[in-house]
Design an enzyme around this catalytic site. Structure first.
Site, PDB file in Angstrom:
ATOM      1  N   ASP A 166       0.810  -1.227   0.000  1.00  0.00           N
ATOM      2  CA  ASP A 166       0.000   0.000   0.000  1.00  0.00           C
ATOM      3  C   ASP A 166       0.839   1.272   0.000  1.00  0.00           C
ATOM      4  O   ASP A 166       0.311   2.348  -0.255  1.00  0.00           O
ATOM      5  CB  ASP A 166      -0.920   0.023   1.220  1.00  0.00           C
ATOM      6  CG  ASP A 166      -2.003  -1.049   1.153  1.00  0.00           C
ATOM      7  OD1 ASP A 166      -2.245  -1.564   0.049  1.00  0.00           O
ATOM      8  OD2 ASP A 166      -2.579  -1.373   2.196  1.00  0.00           O
ATOM      9  N   MET A 573      23.583  -2.481 -21.721  1.00  0.00           N
ATOM     10  CA  MET A 573      23.860  -1.191 -22.352  1.00  0.00           C
ATOM     11  C   MET A 573      24.331  -0.187 -21.302  1.00  0.00           C
ATOM     12  O   MET A 573      24.405  -0.489 -20.126  1.00  0.00           O
ATOM     13  CB  MET A 573      22.620  -0.689 -23.078  1.00  0.00           C
ATOM     14  CG  MET A 573      22.325  -1.419 -24.383  1.00  0.00           C
ATOM     15  SD  MET A 573      20.895  -0.703 -25.219  1.00  0.00           S
ATOM     16  CE  MET A 573      20.992  -1.522 -26.808  1.00  0.00           C
ATOM     17  N   GLY A 574      24.610   1.019 -21.749  1.00  0.00           N
ATOM     18  CA  GLY A 574      25.031   2.067 -20.842  1.00  0.00           C
ATOM     19  C   GLY A 574      26.306   2.767 -21.258  1.00  0.00           C
ATOM     20  O   GLY A 574      26.740   3.711 -20.602  1.00  0.00           O
ATOM     21  N   ARG A 725      30.976  10.855 -20.841  1.00  0.00           N
ATOM     22  CA  ARG A 725      29.545  11.065 -21.073  1.00  0.00           C
ATOM     23  C   ARG A 725      28.706  10.525 -19.913  1.00  0.00           C
ATOM     24  O   ARG A 725      27.767   9.749 -20.097  1.00  0.00           O
ATOM     25  CB  ARG A 725      29.097  10.418 -22.394  1.00  0.00           C
ATOM     26  CG  ARG A 725      29.704  11.079 -23.631  1.00  0.00           C
ATOM     27  CD  ARG A 725      29.460  10.237 -24.867  1.00  0.00           C
ATOM     28  NE  ARG A 725      28.053  10.092 -25.173  1.00  0.00           N
ATOM     29  CZ  ARG A 725      27.401  10.752 -26.133  1.00  0.00           C
ATOM     30  NH1 ARG A 725      28.046  11.651 -26.873  1.00  0.00           N
ATOM     31  NH2 ARG A 725      26.124  10.530 -26.367  1.00  0.00           N
TER      32      ARG A 725
END
Length: 767
Positions: A166, A573-574, A725
């Site tokens: 919840d 990926m990355g 990057r």
């Protein structure tokens, strides 16, 4: 002070004994927390025990309090529920029942407990802690325990983790299981939508949330519902007519289907229950329509946990063992929760009081305070929902500001959600929203179209990008054409949704404004990248979906390799950002994770090869290694696989594979839909300020450690390593030491502490 976790007693050097139990309703992710508690304790030199079936196990004693070994929690990370059992115990509510529990714990030498459950379970545990000394005194007087044994364990230490789908505890952003439950609901909504649209039909869906409206509200926003009933906003008199009017407006605006979400605890302002049948009868009377009712029930609670509920529960379990073994914590009680992806220590008693005070606010009619008590996100989403679901009365005038929406960079799931939110929120602000097909080149080529409220119906649920996207950064000479296109199409502002190349393009465009004045319009960047490598944004749109896709694939890989002795090397990926690799490694139970941020050496590969071989010699059948795609310039996936294969000498085989573009596909997760909605809302706020003030700045927005901020594009070189990057500061790197502690039994490494913030520190950050 040492940054290592020590699991031995300072007085005699013997291992500290601790217990872990799950209580109340089960929640996906509990197993991940139990696994992390057990393995962190073992690695630190402590002795963990599982208390089976919650407090019933403590009362029964004997085999219900079991010593846990490394293998005791193997292969449970991906399982729903709780393998150590959970139950509600009426006997524990009695003093006599708690006396039996005290005696049984003492006989095992346990005076430290980690309790995973809801606020009722945690408040009961704290009462048990408070009366511990009184219980000891009674047991010594009755002769059931010796004075020496009681003296050796004078106090009970308690750490609580909130397991509740919840998401109802005030003070923590997310509770264990809530993300998975939300995913179950939204998946069901996506599937119901297709059949509802086929027949132009209304579905009324009941979801869990007896006292808290988190699940229905967030699912309504993420799943595109027309109406939602939550406990924090009781239905007002005349709600029947309001529901009918809202649904009719949606149909008039072009909707083929209508979805109404209702919390199981929904009521009206007089305290009367509002049921799915009540709503169906209102639609029959008001619209002459036979609505269909779907009660999702316990499907929300079951099944394999999401990636978030695996890695965050692992972090919480690790931190809970750390907290419990701290000498400073002895005899104390706390809850460990999550604030802005950081583990936060909360006062247990105050957290329970704050949580229960929400119902008092509702009962007194202070509904705004009740929503705010649930947190800023809850309050914000309760307002945003109406903007997204209510069609406008009329079109905005042609003279209104024209805001262009453009995708740039690699594809990220959730781009469509962001575009849909931008269109509907922009129209609500009185703007005319235009879509730009084909990224920057599409802008230069005038591939621009007006987007109305109904044009983006359904976009929130689709993967891909309806407006298209391209990775290329426009060459400098093309900015003249882009500027002319901005003038021809009378664009007053741009909303750019994309990844790293989108940011580079906007930075370059900002630098060219002196040569091409038409480029000088307000521009806001919304972070969307599965690489999660963007400045000023701890989480980018698409990263959660990609992570779940990666974990799903790794689960399948582990299943396929279970029949033989195999080491599998998987590549995520990355690029040079290891977010996907590390988080999917934690969530899938990988033994090793290699990322660019932690340079890989030949010596390390050699050591790891020896450990891998030893693991197989000791009976392991599968070992998983996850790496990101640019881990090293010297050692790629193929090299690592061959190195391990050579070390194996036919004892085990090695397979390697790139997870590939599966990470970019599929419908966005609820988390990414909600994140996209919040970021776009903040981005449009920034655009509105710029349009009002006449400023033509270029900004990027993102969620940092405590709020959504907007920063000038000129700050980008200060925030990121332009060569790698990726951001210079990455919050998730603090979890890197966890991977081997919880995944590799014979790794020779120290157990290091992770940061735990106090509630005061978190509040100070928010200020």
């Amino acid at each position: 002070m040492s940054d290592l976790i020590v699991g031995t007693r300072p007085d005699n050097g013997k291992p500290i004994r601790l217990g872990v139990l799950t209580s109340g309703g089960d929640a996906p992710g509990m197993n991940a927390a139990v696994r992390a508690v057990v393995r962190t304790a073992l690695s630190a030199g402590a002795e963990p025990f599982a208390i089976m079936e919650g407090w019933i196990g403590a009362i029964n004693g004997g085999d219900s309090i079991r010593p846990m070994k490394w293998a005791s929690v193997s292969s449970i990370l991906n399982k729903g529920g709780t393998v150590i059992g959970s139950a509600r115990s009426d006997e524990f509510r009695t003093y006599e029942g708690r006396t039996r529990a005290t005696k049984n714990l003492l006989e095992q030498g346990i005076d430290r407990l980690i309790v995973i459950g809801g606020d009722g379970s945690l408040s009961g545990a704290d009462e048990f802690r408070r009366e511990w000394a009184q219980q000891l005194e009674g047991l010594v007087e009755s002769g059931e325990v010796s004075a020496e044994l009681a003296a050796a364990h004078p106090e009970l230490t308690l750490v609580g983790l909130v397991g509740s789908i919840d998401n109802d505890l005030v003070g923590t952003d997310m509770t264990i299981g809530a993300d998975t439950a939300l995913d179950r609901i939204v998946t069901a909504m996506d599937q119901i939508t297709s059949t509802a649209a086929s027949h132009q039909r209304t579905f009324i869906i009941e979801v869990m949330g007896r006292h808290c409206g988190y699940l229905p509200l967030m699912a309504a926003v993420a799943g595109g519902a027309d109406y939602v009933f939550t406990p924090e906003a009781p239905a007002h008199p005349g709600w029947q007519q309001d529901v009918c009017a809202r649904l009719q407006e949606g149909r008039d605006a072009g909707r083929r289907e209508s979805l109404i979400l209702v919390a199981e605890g929904a009521r009206d302002t007089e305290g009367k229950d509002v049921t799915t049948q009540d709503i169906a009868e209102a639609l029959k009377d008001g619209l002459g329509e036979d609505a269909r009712i779907s009660i999702l029930g316990h499907v929300q609670r079951g099944g394999s946990p999401s990636a978030y509920d695996r890695w965050m529960s692992t972090l919480l379990g690790y931190a809970a063992a750390q907290e419990l073994l701290s000498p400073q914590a002895y005899g104390q009680a706390c809850i460990l929760g999550v604030r802005h992806n950081r583990v936060t220590r909360l006062d247990l008693e105050q957290a329970v009081i704050n949580t229960r005070s929400v119902q008092k606010m509702i009962d007194s009619g202070d509904y705004v305070a009740a929503k705010k008590a649930r947190g800023n996100t809850f309050f914000e989403m309760s307002q945003i929902f109406h903007v997204l679901s209510d069609p406008p009365d009329e079109a905005n005038p042609a003279s209104a500001p024209r805001v262009g929406i453009l995708h740039a960079g690699g594809l990220a799931p959730g781009m469509n959600t962001a575009a849909r939110a931008a269109v509907r929120m922009g129209i609500n602000r009185g703007w005319n929203m235009v879509g730009i097909d084909g990224s920057w080149q599409g802008l230069a080529d005038d591939r621009i179209r007006e987007l109305t409220w109904s044009d983006v119906e359904g976009w929130a649920f689709d993967g891909g990008a309806e407006l298209g996207t391209r990775r290329e950064i426009p060459p400098v000479e093309s900015y003249y054409a882009i500027g002319r296109a901005i003038e021809r199409n009378r664009l007053d502002a741009l909303l750019v949704i994309g990844g790293f190349n989108a940011y580079l393009a906007v930075m370059q465009m900002s630098q060219e404004r002196s040569r091409f004045p038409a480029l000088a319009i307000p521009t806001v960047l919304i972070p969307a990248s599965i690489d999660n490598n963007l400045p000023g944004a701890e989480l980018a749109i698409g990263a959660d979906t990609a992570l779940n896709n990666a974990v799903w694939a790794l689960d399948r890989i582990k299943e396929s390799a279970a029949a033989s002795k195999r080491c599998f090397v998987a590549e995520a990926m990355g690029r040079k950002c290891g977010y996907l690799a590390l988080m999917s490694g934690i969530a899938s139970g990988a033994e090793y994770v290699y990322i660019n941020e932690e340079p890989l050496t030949l010596g390390q590969l050699s050591e790891d090869s020896v450990i891998l071989r030893e693991s197989f010699e000791q009976g392991r059948r599968l070992l998983l290694v996850v790496m990101n795609e640019e881990t090293s310039t010297h050692y790629n996936r193929s090299f690592i696989a061959k190195a391990f294969e050579a070390a194996g000498e036919n004892l085990f085989d090695v397979r390697d594979s790139a997870l590939g573009y599966i990470q970019q596909g599929g419908a966005p997760t609820p988390f990414d839909r909600l994140l996209a909605t919040r970021l776009v809302h903040a981005g449009l706020n920034s655009l509105e300020e710029s349009l009002s003030s006449g400023a033509a700045e270029a900004l990027y927005v993102g969620m940092d450690s405590h709020e959504i901020t907007a920063r000038p594009i000129e700050d980008m070189p200060r925030d990121v390593d332009m060569n790698a990057r990726r951001p210079k500061k990455q919050w998730w790197l603090s979890m890197y030491p966890i991977i081997e502690v919880v995944s590799l039994e014979n790794a020779k490494m120290s157990v290091r502490k992770v940061p735990i913030l106090t509630a005061d520190q978190t509040q100070e950050n928010e200020k």
